[in-house]
Design a protein around this motif. Structure first.
Motif, short mmCIF file in Angstrom:
data_model
loop_
_atom_site.label_atom_id
_atom_site.label_comp_id
_atom_site.label_asym_id
_atom_site.label_seq_id
_atom_site.Cartn_x
_atom_site.Cartn_y
_atom_site.Cartn_z
N ALA A 70 46.80 29.91 37.96
CA ALA A 70 48.06 30.10 38.53
C ALA A 70 49.04 30.26 37.23
O ALA A 70 50.04 31.03 37.12
CB ALA A 70 48.54 29.10 39.28
N ASP A 71 48.84 29.44 36.19
CA ASP A 71 49.74 29.45 34.93
C ASP A 71 49.51 30.64 34.28
O ASP A 71 50.60 31.40 33.96
CB ASP A 71 49.28 28.34 34.02
CG ASP A 71 49.91 28.42 32.60
OD1 ASP A 71 51.14 28.18 32.95
OD2 ASP A 71 49.62 28.78 31.64
N LEU A 110 51.43 33.44 36.49
CA LEU A 110 52.79 33.42 36.10
C LEU A 110 53.37 33.95 34.96
O LEU A 110 54.13 34.55 34.70
CB LEU A 110 53.30 31.93 36.27
CG LEU A 110 53.33 31.37 37.78
CD1 LEU A 110 53.31 29.91 37.75
CD2 LEU A 110 54.43 31.81 38.64
N LEU A 119 56.18 28.40 42.87
CA LEU A 119 57.20 28.46 41.52
C LEU A 119 58.22 29.70 42.07
O LEU A 119 59.37 29.72 41.46
CB LEU A 119 56.82 28.61 40.19
CG LEU A 119 56.31 27.24 39.71
CD1 LEU A 119 56.04 27.26 38.25
CD2 LEU A 119 57.20 26.13 39.86
N LYS A 127 49.86 27.99 44.36
CA LYS A 127 50.52 27.45 43.19
C LYS A 127 51.65 28.43 42.55
O LYS A 127 52.79 27.90 42.20
CB LYS A 127 49.73 26.94 42.24
CG LYS A 127 48.84 25.88 42.51
CD LYS A 127 48.18 25.14 41.32
CE LYS A 127 47.21 24.00 41.52
NZ LYS A 127 48.05 23.09 42.35
N VAL A 128 51.24 29.52 42.34
CA VAL A 128 52.15 30.38 42.00
C VAL A 128 53.41 30.49 43.06
O VAL A 128 54.53 30.71 42.55
CB VAL A 128 51.46 31.91 41.80
CG1 VAL A 128 52.55 32.71 41.66
CG2 VAL A 128 50.42 31.85 40.90
#
Lengths: 432, 395
Positions: free
Chosen positions: A385-386, A389, A283, A279-280
């Motif tokens: 992941a959030d 980030l 982005l 997921k990271v």
């Protein structure tokens, strides 16, 4: 007080968190005046704990501690070793593998015992399987209780519980069972009934139980039906490390590094780390993910990374020791411990010592003991992941978190833990 | 004559939803309307409605002798309109008695004075208009967010034509002096300064239900004796507190409403005591001396400074970030965007990022919808990033 303690590996031969915890705790206890006889299994051929280290993934290894601990051991502790190939985190499969390797390589191994010690004879061969060996170890180690003067018995985790029970039968002294990890943590719902039975019997017969967290205490009451009043929570700590202020900070490359360090097993949640990484990477691509450790899920993880087509962003370093652990912390921008069930988790504290911001799962003891870290549910890979980030992107976040965590770390000491253990002994003595 | 001067702060922020990094550029909805609605309705049921009912009853019972003041933030009024119109109605009923003064503040309960004079004055004007529209008064008393105050603020507020300003009676500005007098801000010629008596205010707001406090339980009788004992040593006792004290911070079962119910008659039993609003105190009592406040003070925590909002690098960064967008936001002339930007200035967002609360105690934790200051910062910053991105796309 005189303590007869059944534990595991000691520096300089440490293969995991349990050894780190045993050492940190006993050192602080000894400095507070407790007189400890420490019994541990050790094979006669290697002079070290029998751990075939390469089979394990580990959190912490020797080098940092290698000098003072030996001085310390000589000064304050009496070590009794029992000839046995047992080591923490062993399971039947590993034990069998080890015994085969042991038989093959017996003659080739170095003999390098560097700690003054008395060895209680193993009286014959090792057990043919793990449970036999634990029983054999229990009877040999337990018999030490008839020879060594003590006021209290203290056993660490299931492998030494039978020895502790045996010793209690022999000496009639109160037994403290110290739980660092349960079968429920290690194996989830697929518990090994034999191990569970040993843990349960140990906790039922123990006069007091020490759990490394409320998280573990709750598991003990829920899964083992133990009276909560019998359980005292004593959080682990981390041995103070001289902060390398004088040394220049390692040059961080523009590519960011996110670290997983631990055994690559179900318990440690490496799969959630991989999914969050994907997921990271959706982005930003300037991130590398390091998996430092070995374990039975390693191959599955490598496969999964390939499936997700993110192999080039991953490094699998294998098991790291000593300075390599320090070095990898020094190179990391974020440390992640996504454990599915972590009774405590000392390695996040080590990350904090290296000024690395930390994300842990809420399903851990450390998440109740430390405030200045991110906490997520292990299954919530989007949130994980959030947070990764955020730490990679927002510098003030990183700065404040590592700064506040370093201050907080000063309050998390083995001295405090040792005092709590001392209180448990004192209560037992009063009751006795 | 000694005035007992009550002012209650009523405020609700627009809380943010869980806004992830993955939402940046994807979603421009920042507010958690469900949470905001349920919190406002809950606080209305526990505090605003029963407390307003009691206040109205007390005003009627004492035939206008019981007088009080409120500062109701713009963000609170917006949410009352949306989630609890009956609360707004009950405030209007109070306004209609003529015994209630409404105090002016920044519409968004913001820290704009620290960053932008233009933005600050705009928000003061917006709130002034709002007070007039909702309650039919043009306010003459001003209080800045969290009672943040210094000489510059006083100068500005005097220039804007206000007669009275309110702040904390912090020890370091008073030194040997008592908060129970009316003062003049050092740089001003006619603006009057009222200072919170934090001892007596906090006895109600913080200590009322504390069983460990030696004065617990606090009765109206005992409290009135403390008030009356100041006779001859002051002209006004300024009791300033969050309105949520009644029923929300101090739950109904602590007896807080009974205390309030009995207090006015006890206070008025002494002929030298009366209730007055800040504007009335200021109009009837002369200033005793000057108070010089070169550095910012506030009513928060033991420090009574800005550290609860600007104490760490995350807070400074987040605040500088949001105010750095001012030019771009104004240029859009898009009222929705300007509104959203302003809701992100509300002081609560920065308070949630405070790292002092690990040692400074429960007050921060109680009000914090986030697990940690780091979660608060991350969530806020993600939303602010999206706003910034939207602005760059508008241009």
């Amino acid at each position: 007080m005189r303590v007869l303690m059944y534990g595991w590996e000691f520096p300089p031969h440490i293969s995991g968190g349990l050894g780190t915890a045993c050492f940190g705790l006993t050192q602080a206890m000894a400095l507070q005046g407790q007189r400890i006889t420490f019994v541990l299994p050790r094979t006669s051929s290697t002079g070290s704990s029998g751990s075939p280290v390469t089979l394990l993934g580990c959190d912490q290894v020797e080098a940092e501690y290698s000098r003072t601990p030996e001085e310390f051991l000589e000064k304050y502790l009496t070590i009794e070793t029992v000839d046995s190939p047992l080591y923490p985190y062993v399971n039947q499969e590993e034990y069998t593998k080890y015994m085969e390797a042991f038989a093959r390589g017996r003659k080739d191994r170095e003999i390098a015992s560097d700690i003054p010690e008395k060895t209680t004879s193993g009286e014959g061969e090792y057990g043919p399987n793990l449970l036999h060996e634990i029983r054999r170890y229990a009877s040999v180690a337990g018999s030490i209780a008839t020879k060594v003067q003590h006021d209290v018995l203290h056993a660490h985790d299931w492998l030494t519980i039978p020895a502790g029970i045996e010793a209690r039968r022999a000496s009639k002294r109160p037994l403290v069972v110290h739980i660092h990890s349960l079968e429920f943590d290690r194996s989830g719902d697929h518990v090994n009934q034999h191990v569970y039975d040993i843990e349960r019997a140990g906790m039922e017969q123990a006069d007091r139980i020490i759990a490394v967290s409320n998280f573990t205490k709750n598991k003990i009451t829920r899964h083992y039906g133990i009276n909560p009043d019998k359980i005292t929570v004593v959080h682990n700590a981390v041995i103070k490390r001289a902060r390398a202020h004088a040394a220049p900070a390692p040059i961080k490359c523009p590519v960011k590094t996110v670290l997983f360090l631990g055994r690559v097993t179900f318990q440690k949640g490496p799969d959630y780390f991989v999914e969050a990484a994907a997921k990271v990477l959706s982005l930003r691509k300037d991130v590398r993910f390091v998996v430092a450790g070995c374990g039975d899920m390693l191959h599955r993880m490598i496969e999964r990374v390939t499936e997700l087509r993110i192999g080039r962003y991953f490094h699998f370093t294998g098991f790291l020791r000593g300075n390599d652990v320090s070095r990898i912390f020094g190179k990391s921008d974020v440390y992640v411990m996504p454990s599915v069930s972590e009774p405590f988790g000392i390695s996040p504290l080590e990350a904090i010592q290296h000024d690395v911001p930390v994300i842990v799962s809420r399903q851990s003891g450390i998440s109740e003991a430390v405030g200045n870290i991110f906490k997520v549910n292990f299954w919530d890979v989007r949130e994980l992941a959030d947070r990764i980030l955020a730490l990679l992107t927002y510098k003030p976040l990183r700065d404040v978190m590592t700064g506040e965590a370093a201050v907080e770390l000063n309050t998390i000491t083995w001295e405090k833990a040792a005092r709590r253990v001392g209180e448990v002994y004192y209560q037992l003595e009063k009751a006795g | 004559m000694v005035n007992v001067c009550f002012y209650f702060q009523v405020h609700q922020p627009h809380r943010l939803r869980n806004y992830s990094f993955f939402d940046i550029g994807e979603s421009h909805l920042y507010h958690d309307e469900a949470a905001n609605g349920s919190i406002v309705r809950k606080v209305a049921a526990k505090c605003y409605l029963p407390a307003n009912r009691l206040m109205l009853d007390l005003i009627n019972r004492h035939q206008g002798q019981f007088r009080i003041a409120y500062a109701v933030s713009g963000t609170a009024i917006e949410q009352f309109r949306k989630f609890s119109p009956e609360t707004l109605d009950s405030f209007r009923q109070l306004a209609a008695t003529g015994c209630v003064e409404f105090i002016n503040e920044t519409y968004y309960h913001s820290l704009s004075f620290l960053f932008s004079q233009t933005e600050f004055e705009d928000q003061v004007a917006m709130h002034r208009q709002l007070i007039h529209d909702e309650f039919g008064q043009w306010p003459s008393t001003f209080r800045n967010t969290e009672l943040i105050y210094n000489n510059d603020l006083a100068t500005c507020i005097e220039r804007l034509g206000y007669k009275t300003i309110i702040t904390e009676g912090a020890d370091r500005i008073l030194q040997w002096r008592s908060p129970n007098y009316v003062y003049r801000p050092a740089p001003c010629s006619h603006l009057k300064l009222l200072l919170k008596n934090y001892q007596l205010s906090d006895d109600i707001a913080f200590r009322f239900s504390n069983r460990g406090w030696q004065e617990h339980p606090l009765t109206a009788d005992k409290y009135t004796k403390w008030l009356h004992s100041s006779n001859g040593a002051g002209t006004t006792i300024n009791l300033f507190m969050d309105y949520e004290t009644f029923g929300e911070h101090q739950w109904q079962d602590t007896g807080i409403f009974k205390f309030l119910d009995h207090l006015p008659s006890q206070v008025l039993s002494h002929p030298d005591f009366r209730f007055a609003t800040p504007g009335e105190v200021s109009a009837t009592v002369a200033a005793e001396g000057e108070i010089d406040v070169p550095d910012f003070i506030s009513w928060a925590d033991t420090e009574r400074d800005l550290s609860a909002w600007t104490g760490n690098a995350m807070q400074k960064d987040a605040m500088e970030h949001i105010f750095s967008l001012e030019g771009a936001v104004r240029e859009t002339r898009n009222p929705d965007l300007i509104h959203v930007w302003r809701t992100l200035q509300t002081s609560d967002h920065f308070y949630y990022m405070c790292t002092k609360w690990f040692s400074d105690g429960d007050v921060h934790k109680y009000f914090n919808p986030y697990g940690s200051p780091y979660d608060a910062y991350t969530n806020y910053n993600n939303a602010a990033k999206d706003l910034e991105l939207s602005l760059s796309r508008e241009q």
